[in-house]
Design a protein around this motif. Structure first.
Motif, PDB file in Angstrom:
ATOM      1  N   PHE A 249     -47.358  29.930 -16.329  1.00 15.06           N
ATOM      2  CA  PHE A 249     -46.374  28.896 -16.004  1.00 15.06           C
ATOM      3  C   PHE A 249     -45.135  29.529 -15.361  1.00 15.06           C
ATOM      4  O   PHE A 249     -44.687  29.120 -14.279  1.00 15.06           O
ATOM      5  CB  PHE A 249     -45.988  28.121 -17.267  1.00 15.06           C
ATOM      6  CG  PHE A 249     -45.016  27.013 -17.004  1.00 15.06           C
ATOM      7  CD1 PHE A 249     -45.432  25.837 -16.395  1.00 15.06           C
ATOM      8  CD2 PHE A 249     -43.678  27.143 -17.344  1.00 15.06           C
ATOM      9  CE1 PHE A 249     -44.531  24.817 -16.128  1.00 15.06           C
ATOM     10  CE2 PHE A 249     -42.764  26.131 -17.089  1.00 15.06           C
ATOM     11  CZ  PHE A 249     -43.193  24.960 -16.484  1.00 15.06           C
ATOM     12  N   ALA A 250     -44.590  30.558 -16.021  1.00 19.23           N
ATOM     13  CA  ALA A 250     -43.371  31.202 -15.506  1.00 19.23           C
ATOM     14  C   ALA A 250     -43.638  31.898 -14.170  1.00 19.23           C
ATOM     15  O   ALA A 250     -42.861  31.759 -13.219  1.00 19.23           O
ATOM     16  CB  ALA A 250     -42.850  32.211 -16.534  1.00 19.23           C
ATOM     17  N   ASP A 251     -44.747  32.625 -14.101  1.00 17.64           N
ATOM     18  CA  ASP A 251     -45.047  33.371 -12.871  1.00 17.64           C
ATOM     19  C   ASP A 251     -45.333  32.430 -11.701  1.00 17.64           C
ATOM     20  O   ASP A 251     -45.019  32.745 -10.554  1.00 17.64           O
ATOM     21  CB  ASP A 251     -46.233  34.317 -13.098  1.00 17.64           C
ATOM     22  CG  ASP A 251     -45.874  35.458 -14.031  1.00 17.64           C
ATOM     23  OD1 ASP A 251     -44.671  35.651 -14.285  1.00 17.64           O
ATOM     24  OD2 ASP A 251     -46.783  36.154 -14.512  1.00 17.64           O
TER      25      ASP A 251
ATOM     26  N   GLU B  12     -39.289  35.500 -21.507  1.00 21.60           N
ATOM     27  CA  GLU B  12     -39.321  36.849 -20.926  1.00 21.60           C
ATOM     28  C   GLU B  12     -39.852  36.807 -19.498  1.00 21.60           C
ATOM     29  O   GLU B  12     -39.299  37.436 -18.597  1.00 21.60           O
ATOM     30  CB  GLU B  12     -40.181  37.800 -21.751  1.00 21.60           C
ATOM     31  CG  GLU B  12     -40.066  39.215 -21.193  1.00 21.60           C
ATOM     32  CD  GLU B  12     -41.085  40.202 -21.710  1.00 21.60           C
ATOM     33  OE1 GLU B  12     -41.526  40.053 -22.851  1.00 21.60           O
ATOM     34  OE2 GLU B  12     -41.435  41.129 -20.959  1.00 21.60           O
ATOM     35  N   GLN B  13     -40.914  36.048 -19.295  1.00 23.83           N
ATOM     36  CA  GLN B  13     -41.518  36.004 -17.959  1.00 23.83           C
ATOM     37  C   GLN B  13     -40.637  35.258 -16.954  1.00 23.83           C
ATOM     38  O   GLN B  13     -40.759  35.461 -15.758  1.00 23.83           O
ATOM     39  CB  GLN B  13     -42.906  35.365 -18.020  1.00 23.83           C
ATOM     40  CG  GLN B  13     -43.897  36.150 -18.850  1.00 23.83           C
ATOM     41  CD  GLN B  13     -43.996  37.609 -18.417  1.00 23.83           C
ATOM     42  OE1 GLN B  13     -44.174  37.905 -17.244  1.00 23.83           O
ATOM     43  NE2 GLN B  13     -43.843  38.540 -19.349  1.00 23.83           N
ATOM     44  N   LEU B  14     -39.757  34.408 -17.460  1.00 19.98           N
ATOM     45  CA  LEU B  14     -38.809  33.742 -16.555  1.00 19.98           C
ATOM     46  C   LEU B  14     -37.698  34.698 -16.130  1.00 19.98           C
ATOM     47  O   LEU B  14     -36.936  34.403 -15.223  1.00 19.98           O
ATOM     48  CB  LEU B  14     -38.207  32.504 -17.227  1.00 19.98           C
ATOM     49  CG  LEU B  14     -39.129  31.278 -17.284  1.00 19.98           C
ATOM     50  CD1 LEU B  14     -38.504  30.176 -18.130  1.00 19.98           C
ATOM     51  CD2 LEU B  14     -39.461  30.747 -15.898  1.00 19.98           C
ATOM     52  N   GLY B  15     -37.608  35.837 -16.846  1.00 16.91           N
ATOM     53  CA  GLY B  15     -36.639  36.852 -16.446  1.00 16.91           C
ATOM     54  C   GLY B  15     -35.530  37.103 -17.446  1.00 16.91           C
ATOM     55  O   GLY B  15     -34.653  37.926 -17.193  1.00 16.91           O
ATOM     56  N   LEU B  16     -35.550  36.402 -18.583  1.00 19.95           N
ATOM     57  CA  LEU B  16     -34.501  36.630 -19.581  1.00 19.95           C
ATOM     58  C   LEU B  16     -34.793  37.924 -20.349  1.00 19.95           C
ATOM     59  O   LEU B  16     -35.956  38.249 -20.600  1.00 19.95           O
ATOM     60  CB  LEU B  16     -34.423  35.449 -20.551  1.00 19.95           C
ATOM     61  CG  LEU B  16     -33.965  34.121 -19.932  1.00 19.95           C
ATOM     62  CD1 LEU B  16     -34.050  33.008 -20.953  1.00 19.95           C
ATOM     63  CD2 LEU B  16     -32.550  34.235 -19.411  1.00 19.95           C
ATOM     64  N   PRO B  17     -33.742  38.646 -20.723  1.00 15.39           N
ATOM     65  CA  PRO B  17     -33.973  39.929 -21.414  1.00 15.39           C
ATOM     66  C   PRO B  17     -34.321  39.763 -22.894  1.00 15.39           C
ATOM     67  O   PRO B  17     -33.607  40.232 -23.773  1.00 15.39           O
ATOM     68  CB  PRO B  17     -32.625  40.643 -21.227  1.00 15.39           C
ATOM     69  CG  PRO B  17     -31.628  39.544 -21.139  1.00 15.39           C
ATOM     70  CD  PRO B  17     -32.319  38.367 -20.495  1.00 15.39           C
TER      71      PRO B  17
ATOM     72  N   ALA C 116     -54.222  32.719 -25.783  1.00 11.90           N
ATOM     73  CA  ALA C 116     -54.207  31.532 -24.908  1.00 11.90           C
ATOM     74  C   ALA C 116     -52.776  31.115 -24.571  1.00 11.90           C
ATOM     75  O   ALA C 116     -52.455  30.879 -23.398  1.00 11.90           O
ATOM     76  CB  ALA C 116     -54.954  30.383 -25.578  1.00 11.90           C
ATOM     77  N   VAL C 117     -51.899  31.054 -25.586  1.00  8.06           N
ATOM     78  CA  VAL C 117     -50.524  30.619 -25.294  1.00  8.06           C
ATOM     79  C   VAL C 117     -49.763  31.685 -24.495  1.00  8.06           C
ATOM     80  O   VAL C 117     -48.916  31.351 -23.670  1.00  8.06           O
ATOM     81  CB  VAL C 117     -49.721  30.236 -26.569  1.00  8.06           C
ATOM     82  CG1 VAL C 117     -50.350  29.070 -27.285  1.00  8.06           C
ATOM     83  CG2 VAL C 117     -49.528  31.416 -27.485  1.00  8.06           C
ATOM     84  N   SER C 118     -50.096  32.943 -24.730  1.00  6.83           N
ATOM     85  CA  SER C 118     -49.428  34.013 -23.972  1.00  6.83           C
ATOM     86  C   SER C 118     -49.795  33.921 -22.496  1.00  6.83           C
ATOM     87  O   SER C 118     -48.923  34.017 -21.615  1.00  6.83           O
ATOM     88  CB  SER C 118     -49.830  35.392 -24.506  1.00  6.83           C
ATOM     89  OG  SER C 118     -49.466  35.524 -25.847  1.00  6.83           O
ATOM     90  N   VAL C 119     -51.085  33.742 -22.221  1.00  9.66           N
ATOM     91  CA  VAL C 119     -51.536  33.636 -20.827  1.00  9.66           C
ATOM     92  C   VAL C 119     -50.959  32.365 -20.202  1.00  9.66           C
ATOM     93  O   VAL C 119     -50.476  32.385 -19.057  1.00  9.66           O
ATOM     94  CB  VAL C 119     -53.078  33.650 -20.749  1.00  9.66           C
ATOM     95  CG1 VAL C 119     -53.552  33.336 -19.334  1.00  9.66           C
ATOM     96  CG2 VAL C 119     -53.618  35.004 -21.195  1.00  9.66           C
ATOM     97  N   ALA C 120     -50.953  31.261 -20.963  1.00 10.05           N
ATOM     98  CA  ALA C 120     -50.433  29.995 -20.426  1.00 10.05           C
ATOM     99  C   ALA C 120     -48.942  30.109 -20.088  1.00 10.05           C
ATOM    100  O   ALA C 120     -48.501  29.689 -19.010  1.00 10.05           O
ATOM    101  CB  ALA C 120     -50.662  28.867 -21.431  1.00 10.05           C
TER     102      ALA C 120
ATOM    103  N   THR D  94     -41.303  41.449 -12.717  1.00  9.34           N
ATOM    104  CA  THR D  94     -40.456  40.331 -12.302  1.00  9.34           C
ATOM    105  C   THR D  94     -40.577  40.064 -10.810  1.00  9.34           C
ATOM    106  O   THR D  94     -40.510  38.924 -10.360  1.00  9.34           O
ATOM    107  CB  THR D  94     -38.973  40.641 -12.640  1.00  9.34           C
ATOM    108  OG1 THR D  94     -38.906  41.083 -13.992  1.00  9.34           O
ATOM    109  CG2 THR D  94     -38.086  39.426 -12.459  1.00  9.34           C
ATOM    110  N   VAL D  95     -40.770  41.138 -10.063  1.00 10.43           N
ATOM    111  CA  VAL D  95     -40.729  41.031  -8.612  1.00 10.43           C
ATOM    112  C   VAL D  95     -42.083  40.650  -7.996  1.00 10.43           C
ATOM    113  O   VAL D  95     -42.130  39.983  -6.960  1.00 10.43           O
ATOM    114  CB  VAL D  95     -40.222  42.379  -8.031  1.00 10.43           C
ATOM    115  CG1 VAL D  95     -40.331  42.407  -6.525  1.00 10.43           C
ATOM    116  CG2 VAL D  95     -38.773  42.609  -8.440  1.00 10.43           C
TER     117      VAL D  95
END
Lengths: 41, 268
Positions: B62-64, B23-28, B54-58, B119-120
């Motif tokens: 990573f993606a951001d 999701e954070q990489l931009g996929l819907p 922890a995994v959510s923040v990680a 995303t932006v």
């Protein structure tokens, strides 16, 4: 922005296709803004 | 047991990581339902609360960070590309830049709650050369708040999760059809409105070639650089003779431009 200017009474408004990148890609010249101009912008 | 609950229970923390990352990489692929279910499962001890967060923040970091580095490397062009999916690309770039300028890095704390801005914001932070350490700090805080909220909802409503998902599945097909039609109608309306606006006001865009010709002609237009201050700082080049003008200046009545001269606007 174009709409805002039109609403302010400026009837002759057109956006540049591709923006600054389009202008640069087409090979036209650019100039650097001076630090003072950047601060006042 | 609802399939989503069964899937989260089966694949556990890795599913949470992959879903948030994608999701954070931009996929819907929305991660909120997975986080809510994971939160509900954490009440019974199937998943550990600390692991989920922890995994959510990680995954978010990573993606951001990838988006941040992309923005840093490619500048505001990334923002322009991302905004192409918007119905108003120019407004998208201007509004997101203005929002980021107004609130600065702390805006990353709430960015994930605002569709589109999430995303932006990371590539924008990179494009305008904000410090990476500060970016990581605020982005981690934002990811924690966002994931924590979804997990909290799951923990509060853990008894109703199965029933809630079953209800959504029952109405799912009809609801998606209604939402889909409404979305298509909205897009069609915006498209029609935009077309009508351009046609009525002779708003055909001018090409770089035509502008160059006009500038060397007998009645040159006034060229206005309407980029935000942060965009100007990121790329201080301009078309020779262009005057900077912000949206706020236009709104504040302080603008004084020749009404009988053609105005050419450009942004990034």
């Amino acid at each position: 922005m174009a709409r805002a200017l039109l609403e302010k009474g400026y009837p002759l408004v057109r956006p540049l296709s591709g923006g600054l990148e389009g202008w640069v890609s087409a090979g036209y010249p650019v100039e650097e803004m001076l630090p003072d101009e950047l601060r006042s912008a | 047991m609802h399939p989503l609950v069964r899937t989260v229970a089966e694949y556990g923390i890795w599913l949470v990581f992959v879903n948030v990352l994608l999701e954070q990489l931009g996929l819907p692929i929305p991660a909120a339902p997975t986080l809510i279910v994971a939160g509900a499962l954490s009440v019974g001890g199937s998943l550990r609360l600390a692991d989920i967060l922890a995994v959510s923040v990680a995954a978010s970091l990573f993606a951001d960070s990838l988006w941040y580095l992309l923005g840093r490397r490619l500048g505001l062009g990334v923002l322009k590309t991302l905004c192409k999916v918007s119905l108003s690309p120019d407004s998208c770039v201007r509004q997101t830049s203005a929002a980021f300028e107004r609130w600065g890095m702390p805006s990353l704390l709430v960015a994930k709650f605002i569709p589109g801005f999430s995303t932006v914001a990371p590539p924008l932070a990179g494009a305008i050369s904000r410090r990476f350490a500060a970016f990581l700090f605020y982005d981690a805080g934002g990811a924690f708040l966002w994931a924590g909220s979804a997990v909290l909802v799951g923990r509060i409503f853990h008894r109703a999760i199965d029933r809630g998902l079953a209800f959504l599945s029952d109405i799912g097909t009809r609801a998606f059809a209604v939402i889909g039609v409404a979305l298509l109608l909205f897009i069609a309306f915006k498209w029609w409105q935009r077309r009508r606006f351009y046609r009525a006001l002779r708003m055909a865009r001018i090409t770089a070639e035509d502008l160059s010709s006009l500038l060397s002609g007998p009645a040159p237009p006034m060229v206005l650089d309407v980029r935000t201050p942060s965009a100007l700082a990121a790329d201080p080049r301009r078309i020779p003779g262009a005057r900077s003008l912000t949206f706020e200046q236009v709104q504040s009545q302080a603008v004084d431009l020749p009404a009988d001269r053609e105005l050419i606007l450009y942004c990034t």
